[in-house]
Design a protein around this motif. Structure first.
Motif, PDB file in Angstrom:
ATOM      1  N   GLN A 255       0.838  -1.198   0.000  1.00  0.00           N
ATOM      2  CA  GLN A 255       0.000   0.000   0.000  1.00  0.00           C
ATOM      3  C   GLN A 255       0.874   1.250   0.000  1.00  0.00           C
ATOM      4  O   GLN A 255       1.709   1.456   0.878  1.00  0.00           O
ATOM      5  CB  GLN A 255      -0.903  -0.011   1.239  1.00  0.00           C
ATOM      6  CG  GLN A 255      -2.083   0.929   1.139  1.00  0.00           C
ATOM      7  CD  GLN A 255      -3.101   0.641   2.235  1.00  0.00           C
ATOM      8  OE1 GLN A 255      -2.762   0.078   3.275  1.00  0.00           O
ATOM      9  NE2 GLN A 255      -4.339   1.010   2.017  1.00  0.00           N
ATOM     10  N   GLU A 256       0.679   2.086  -1.008  1.00  0.00           N
ATOM     11  CA  GLU A 256       1.449   3.325  -1.107  1.00  0.00           C
ATOM     12  C   GLU A 256       0.802   4.215  -2.165  1.00  0.00           C
ATOM     13  O   GLU A 256       0.760   3.863  -3.347  1.00  0.00           O
ATOM     14  CB  GLU A 256       2.907   3.038  -1.491  1.00  0.00           C
ATOM     15  CG  GLU A 256       3.776   4.293  -1.518  1.00  0.00           C
ATOM     16  CD  GLU A 256       5.205   3.985  -1.913  1.00  0.00           C
ATOM     17  OE1 GLU A 256       6.009   4.919  -1.952  1.00  0.00           O
ATOM     18  OE2 GLU A 256       5.505   2.815  -2.208  1.00  0.00           O
ATOM     19  N   THR A 257       0.258   5.330  -1.731  1.00  0.00           N
ATOM     20  CA  THR A 257      -0.411   6.242  -2.656  1.00  0.00           C
ATOM     21  C   THR A 257       0.637   7.109  -3.346  1.00  0.00           C
ATOM     22  O   THR A 257       1.358   7.876  -2.705  1.00  0.00           O
ATOM     23  CB  THR A 257      -1.418   7.133  -1.924  1.00  0.00           C
ATOM     24  OG1 THR A 257      -2.358   6.289  -1.232  1.00  0.00           O
ATOM     25  CG2 THR A 257      -2.162   8.029  -2.899  1.00  0.00           C
ATOM     26  N   VAL A 258       0.730   6.956  -4.666  1.00  0.00           N
ATOM     27  CA  VAL A 258       1.701   7.736  -5.431  1.00  0.00           C
ATOM     28  C   VAL A 258       1.221   7.852  -6.872  1.00  0.00           C
ATOM     29  O   VAL A 258       0.783   6.872  -7.464  1.00  0.00           O
ATOM     30  CB  VAL A 258       3.111   7.105  -5.375  1.00  0.00           C
ATOM     31  CG1 VAL A 258       3.094   5.679  -5.895  1.00  0.00           C
ATOM     32  CG2 VAL A 258       4.113   7.944  -6.145  1.00  0.00           C
ATOM     33  N   GLY A 259       1.259   9.062  -7.394  1.00  0.00           N
ATOM     34  CA  GLY A 259       0.923   9.298  -8.798  1.00  0.00           C
ATOM     35  C   GLY A 259      -0.450   8.829  -9.205  1.00  0.00           C
ATOM     36  O   GLY A 259      -0.654   8.370 -10.329  1.00  0.00           O
ATOM     37  N   GLY A 260      -1.430   8.910  -8.317  1.00  0.00           N
ATOM     38  CA  GLY A 260      -2.784   8.486  -8.651  1.00  0.00           C
ATOM     39  C   GLY A 260      -3.036   7.004  -8.464  1.00  0.00           C
ATOM     40  O   GLY A 260      -4.138   6.517  -8.736  1.00  0.00           O
ATOM     41  N   PHE A 261      -2.025   6.265  -8.008  1.00  0.00           N
ATOM     42  CA  PHE A 261      -2.181   4.823  -7.770  1.00  0.00           C
ATOM     43  C   PHE A 261      -2.271   4.563  -6.272  1.00  0.00           C
ATOM     44  O   PHE A 261      -1.711   5.300  -5.460  1.00  0.00           O
ATOM     45  CB  PHE A 261      -1.002   4.055  -8.366  1.00  0.00           C
ATOM     46  CG  PHE A 261      -0.887   4.204  -9.863  1.00  0.00           C
ATOM     47  CD1 PHE A 261      -1.743   3.533 -10.708  1.00  0.00           C
ATOM     48  CD2 PHE A 261       0.071   5.045 -10.418  1.00  0.00           C
ATOM     49  CE1 PHE A 261      -1.651   3.676 -12.075  1.00  0.00           C
ATOM     50  CE2 PHE A 261       0.176   5.202 -11.792  1.00  0.00           C
ATOM     51  CZ  PHE A 261      -0.693   4.515 -12.626  1.00  0.00           C
ATOM     52  N   ILE A 262      -2.978   3.469  -5.910  1.00  0.00           N
ATOM     53  CA  ILE A 262      -3.181   3.167  -4.486  1.00  0.00           C
ATOM     54  C   ILE A 262      -2.100   2.258  -3.922  1.00  0.00           C
ATOM     55  O   ILE A 262      -2.044   2.024  -2.721  1.00  0.00           O
ATOM     56  CB  ILE A 262      -4.562   2.537  -4.233  1.00  0.00           C
ATOM     57  CG1 ILE A 262      -4.692   1.176  -4.953  1.00  0.00           C
ATOM     58  CG2 ILE A 262      -5.676   3.476  -4.679  1.00  0.00           C
ATOM     59  CD1 ILE A 262      -5.957   0.408  -4.572  1.00  0.00           C
ATOM     60  N   GLY A 263      -1.245   1.705  -4.799  1.00  0.00           N
ATOM     61  CA  GLY A 263      -0.182   0.831  -4.330  1.00  0.00           C
ATOM     62  C   GLY A 263       0.447   0.074  -5.467  1.00  0.00           C
ATOM     63  O   GLY A 263       0.285   0.421  -6.642  1.00  0.00           O
ATOM     64  N   GLU A 264       1.142  -0.986  -5.098  1.00  0.00           N
ATOM     65  CA  GLU A 264       1.917  -1.743  -6.077  1.00  0.00           C
ATOM     66  C   GLU A 264       1.827  -3.233  -5.759  1.00  0.00           C
ATOM     67  O   GLU A 264       1.777  -3.625  -4.593  1.00  0.00           O
ATOM     68  CB  GLU A 264       3.379  -1.278  -6.003  1.00  0.00           C
ATOM     69  CG  GLU A 264       4.311  -1.931  -6.995  1.00  0.00           C
ATOM     70  CD  GLU A 264       5.729  -1.369  -6.900  1.00  0.00           C
ATOM     71  OE1 GLU A 264       6.617  -1.922  -7.585  1.00  0.00           O
ATOM     72  OE2 GLU A 264       5.951  -0.400  -6.137  1.00  0.00           O
ATOM     73  N   VAL A 265       1.764  -4.040  -6.799  1.00  0.00           N
ATOM     74  CA  VAL A 265       1.837  -5.495  -6.641  1.00  0.00           C
ATOM     75  C   VAL A 265       3.284  -5.906  -6.883  1.00  0.00           C
ATOM     76  O   VAL A 265       3.851  -5.620  -7.943  1.00  0.00           O
ATOM     77  CB  VAL A 265       0.902  -6.235  -7.620  1.00  0.00           C
ATOM     78  CG1 VAL A 265       1.117  -7.750  -7.507  1.00  0.00           C
ATOM     79  CG2 VAL A 265      -0.549  -5.892  -7.334  1.00  0.00           C
ATOM     80  N   ILE A 266       3.887  -6.562  -5.895  1.00  0.00           N
ATOM     81  CA  ILE A 266       5.272  -7.017  -6.023  1.00  0.00           C
ATOM     82  C   ILE A 266       5.279  -8.305  -6.829  1.00  0.00           C
ATOM     83  O   ILE A 266       4.703  -9.313  -6.419  1.00  0.00           O
ATOM     84  CB  ILE A 266       5.915  -7.252  -4.643  1.00  0.00           C
ATOM     85  CG1 ILE A 266       5.744  -6.010  -3.757  1.00  0.00           C
ATOM     86  CG2 ILE A 266       7.382  -7.615  -4.794  1.00  0.00           C
ATOM     87  CD1 ILE A 266       6.320  -4.733  -4.339  1.00  0.00           C
ATOM     88  N   LEU A 267       5.908  -8.269  -7.985  1.00  0.00           N
ATOM     89  CA  LEU A 267       5.905  -9.410  -8.898  1.00  0.00           C
ATOM     90  C   LEU A 267       7.074 -10.341  -8.579  1.00  0.00           C
ATOM     91  O   LEU A 267       8.231  -9.923  -8.605  1.00  0.00           O
ATOM     92  CB  LEU A 267       6.010  -8.918 -10.345  1.00  0.00           C
ATOM     93  CG  LEU A 267       4.907  -7.934 -10.781  1.00  0.00           C
ATOM     94  CD1 LEU A 267       5.130  -7.488 -12.211  1.00  0.00           C
ATOM     95  CD2 LEU A 267       3.522  -8.557 -10.613  1.00  0.00           C
ATOM     96  N   LYS A 268       6.755 -11.592  -8.277  1.00  0.00           N
ATOM     97  CA  LYS A 268       7.788 -12.563  -7.923  1.00  0.00           C
ATOM     98  C   LYS A 268       8.005 -13.597  -9.023  1.00  0.00           C
ATOM     99  O   LYS A 268       8.872 -14.458  -8.902  1.00  0.00           O
ATOM    100  CB  LYS A 268       7.412 -13.257  -6.610  1.00  0.00           C
ATOM    101  CG  LYS A 268       7.415 -12.275  -5.431  1.00  0.00           C
ATOM    102  CD  LYS A 268       7.023 -12.940  -4.138  1.00  0.00           C
ATOM    103  CE  LYS A 268       7.049 -11.935  -2.987  1.00  0.00           C
ATOM    104  NZ  LYS A 268       6.612 -12.532  -1.712  1.00  0.00           N
ATOM    105  N   ASP A 269       7.218 -13.495 -10.084  1.00  0.00           N
ATOM    106  CA  ASP A 269       7.453 -14.327 -11.255  1.00  0.00           C
ATOM    107  C   ASP A 269       8.784 -13.912 -11.865  1.00  0.00           C
ATOM    108  O   ASP A 269       8.995 -12.748 -12.197  1.00  0.00           O
ATOM    109  CB  ASP A 269       6.306 -14.120 -12.256  1.00  0.00           C
ATOM    110  CG  ASP A 269       6.394 -15.041 -13.466  1.00  0.00           C
ATOM    111  OD1 ASP A 269       7.518 -15.451 -13.829  1.00  0.00           O
ATOM    112  OD2 ASP A 269       5.340 -15.322 -14.061  1.00  0.00           O
TER     113      ASP A 269
END
Length: 792
Positions: free
Chosen positions: A150-164
């Protein structure tokens, strides 16, 4: 035609296209159009002029006209590297095309792309073709799985950490249009925007499902299941259908079936098995031959075509066996209940009875529907105690069945000899079972042992599969087969050249390779240091086993006819084979009966081959993840290992417990190592130490990344390595400096193009060749023991 109509242009263009590469004068074109009159010539000229303006024809130096043939773009699968470049695989028999970082159009791994050739390959210079991606036809990824931050930045509510691993270099930003998960939850998200020139390493999308919290037991495996799109929850209509099926055989269901309940059939499986789908019986006949009965659960009786259960089983294609769970093809009510051949219970079966002579030839057979009852639920362990260690207590416990087991043991030896005579290739490789605690954390890795009983059941299943395949091939009806095609000639040629470097001969015509020739190679190197290396390279030379409506034989088994008949609880193709048997029994074998299946089987074969590969990839990823997690508890420890693959950037090694990892070239500090492609070896320039496949070494565990499934080792006592007289030419392409390039040490690891790594110069996991009745990877380059019975 007397005027300049689009129809005239179309007719002229069709004529020139049919005669592509040949130019024609206007007069000859007019004659071909049957428009020889003077007043018809002007429309011809006008039509040609318009076609030239439309760039559909060109005028040659001789003033003649020819069609402009636009070459169809080459379409293939993109495989990216973390350095930005990639390769496009478009033909299994041709070299992949190199794509430099400026020409990828930001394609992701697995994308279907159209390419334009920029430079053809030069085999003499060892240079492959180079191309440019001109269009992404279909994205491989339409969703991602990972942990939400969870992190509000640039109009986004967060990020999904990709482990693939294939997506590890990208960032995935989450919009506020979908679900709004909590920090630390594992989610799935649909992709809205893909990497572009403006954002070459970023994607955006919306969260559509929360799988669970990252710290919940088992969530790591569930994440892998989601990432491979493996269906794992049964829809309600399928469950309703399953729950409506009685848990016992009804009297009306026995009508028309042969009653074999008095025969002493037994199941022989692993201790933990719950889905018992095959039973066997054997006895010596008066004429000295053997009777072998292989009786398989009749799943097709309960899973009717077009029903919710059938649609879901087809969608899944196969059961997927993971470390601590099974993702079954059928609900447990069927797989562990009415379709499981539990002792003392009447069950419906599909039966294959065979009469086998002393040479292992099947001289008579019957295939029919039956009603059976298992007389004992035997385990591999118990039967091995009877046949191998002659344990008195076990023999006393099963004294009524012991004579039959001894007969089975005799028959197995006969069948095994028969397979070896025809050239069946048998690869031996250790298999491991990962033991986890109640939280899903791996606490041990145990090697499986294949004893007489495991191999015996394997022999019986192979015999039944071959018998059924040959029977319906001879009936000349549409059928579903399991095929393993003859290896590609170029690959075999490369393999033979590789063997010659080590003084190993292949006896016979390599342009007409036979399995017995390869079997002899394995026999020649058995017990020698190069045995493992030869097995690995042989596997790479082979094709992939798959399903087909054409009977092309099974090269690895040395069998002309082969199908999958014996595991319908966990494989949809077996269920299809049972349906075909019933269909021809009921409808006959005329053209009308054959037409009902002819067009459907190619689609079933293709789909089930795809779902099989998906299952294997899922199992492989979970295996490597759990092994990495296990090894993380042992960082700093020293292990005995064997070199399993040699690459330009280092050595892949395998421990006795089957865990694998990399010794990166930068960790080889004792010398300046160079790669010899001809010998598949890393050779020290100063010390002349050599490292090759199959070589035993001692290693120390340095680092583990469970999420990326990376295990890093370093060499212990490199001075113990053998020395060689081989010298590597000192060109820039071959140099790999030991101890250097620290900033690039992750190099290609984890992002090596899979096809190169696995088939050309890389690492082959022999446990993926589908071990007998105890191993599950049916889809490798050689499914020698194609039954692969797994029980969890």
């Amino acid at each position: 035609m007397t005027s300049n109509t689009p129809k005239l242009q179309e007719t002229i263009l069709e004529f020139l296209t049919k005669n592509a590469g040949v130019s024609y004068s206007a007069e000859r074109i007019a004659h071909a159009m049957d428009m020889d009159n003077a007043d018809q010539f002007t429309p011809i000229i006008q039509a040609l002029a318009q076609l030239e303006r439309d760039k559909k024809v060109r005028v040659t130096d001789k003033g003649e006209f020819e069609a402009i043939i636009k070459e169809a773009p080459i379409v293939g699968t993109f495989h990216g590297n973390d350095k930005g470049f990639g390769f496009v695989e478009y033909d299994p028999d041709l070299p992949d095309m190199f794509i430099n970082p400026d020409h990828t159009m930001h394609a992701l791994n697995g994308d279907q792309v159209a390419v334009k050739v920029l430079r053809p390959g030069d085999p003499a210079a060892g240079q492959g073709p180079e191309a440019q991606v001109i269009k992404i036809i279909e994205h491989n990824y339409d969703k991602v799985v990972g942990e939400f931050k969870q992190e509000t930045v640039g109009g986004f509510i967060g990020e999904v950490i990709l482990k693939d691993k294939k997506l590890a270099k990208y960032r995935f930003f989450v919009t506020d249009k979908g679900l709004k998960p909590m920090d630390g939850e594992v989610v799935t998200a649909t992709i809205d925007t893909y990497p572009s020139d403006d954002s070459p390493e970023a994607m955006t999308g919306t969260v559509n499902e929360v799988i669970g919290n990252r710290d919940e037991p088992g969530i790591d495996i569930l994440q892998v299941i989601y990432s491979h799109d493996v269906p794992h929850e049964f829809p309600q209509d399928a469950m309703d259908q399953a729950n409506a099926i009685p848990l016992h055989v009804l009297p009306e269901e026995k009508v028309g079936r042969k009653d074999i309940t008095n025969q002493p059939l037994v199941t022989i499986d692993a201790i933990e098995s719950k889905d018992l789908d095959d039973a066997v019986v054997a006895w010596k006949m008066e004429n000295g031959h053997y009777h072998l009965g292989v009786h398989i659960a009749d799943v097709s009786h309960y899973v009717k075509p077009g029903t919710p259960l059938d649609k879901e089983a087809y969608k899944r294609g196969t059961s997927v066996y993971l470390t601590d769970r099974v993702v079954p093809m059928l609900p447990k009510r069927l797989s562990n209940g009415i379709c499981s051949l539990n002792p003392g219970e009447e069950r419906l079966a599909m039966s294959c009875e065979m009469e086998i002579d002393e040479q292992g030839r099947i001289v008579n057979h019957k295939i029919f529907q039956s009603v059976m009852r298992s007389h004992a639920r035997m385990t591999y362990k118990a039967v091995n105690k009877i046949l191998e260690s002659h344990d008195e207590k076990t023999i006393e416990q099963y004294k009524d069945l012991v004579p039959m087991f001894e007969t089975m043991g005799e028959l197995h030896k006969i069948l095994l000899k028969s397979r070896k005579r025809r050239g069946a290739i048998d690869f031996e490789a250790p298999e491991a079972k990962i033991i986890v605690d109640e939280t899903g954390h791996p606490i041990d890795i145990q090697l499986r042992e294949r004893g007489t009983s495991e191999r015996m059941i394997e022999s019986f299943m192979l015999a039944a599969n071959e018998t059924v395949a040959e029977h319906y091939f001879n009936e000349h009806v549409p059928f579903l087969y399991r095929i393993h095609e003859t290896p590609d000639k170029d690959r075999i040629k490369n393999f033979v050249e590789f063997l010659s470097v080590f003084g190993i001969d292949v006896h016979g015509d390599i342009n007409n390779i036979k399995p017995k020739m390869l079997q002899q190679v394995l026999k020649d190197v058995a017990g020698k240091p190069e045995e493992q290396m030869v097995q690995v390279m042989m596997l790479r030379s082979m094709q992939q086993a798959k399903y087909s409506d054409e009977e092309l034989g099974h090269f690895g088994l040395g069998a002309k006819y082969y199908t999958h008949f014996t595991s319908p609880i966990r494989r949809y193709p077996d269920d299809t084979v049972h349906r075909l048997i019933k269909w021809y029994d009921e409808k006959g074998k005329d053209e009308h009966a054959k037409a009902a299946w002819r067009d459907r089987l190619p689609e079933i074969a293709d789909h089930t081959s795809t779902t099989e590969r998906r299952g294997i990839d899922t199992e492989r990823d979970v295996d490597s993840m759990k092994k990495a997690e296990y090894m993380a508890d042992h960082v700093g420890e020293t292990f005995d290992a064997v070199v399993s693959s040699v690459m330009k950037f280092g050595l892949f090694v395998e421990l006795e417990n089957t865990c694998e990892g990399l010794i990166h070239i930068s960790a080889m500090q004792d010398d300046y190592y160079e790669y010899s492609e001809k010998h598949m070896a890393l050779i020290g320039r100063r010390t002349h130490r050599i490292f090759q496949i199959g070589q035993p070494i001692k290693v120390r565990l340095n680092r583990v990344d469970k999420d990326l499934r990376e295990v890093d080792f370093e060499m212990v006592n490199p001075e113990d390595a053998p020395k060689t007289k081989i010298r590597v030419p000192h060109d820039n392409d071959n140099r790999r400096r030991g101890g250097g390039n620290k900033d690039k040490r992750r190099g290609n690891y984890g992002h090596v193009k899979r096809r190169d790594h696995r088939q050309n110069n890389g690492h082959v996991n022999k446990r993926q060749i589908n071990r007998g009745q105890t191993r599950h990877h049916n889809n490798s380059s050689h499914d020698n023991h194609t039954e692969g019975r797994r029980r969890h």
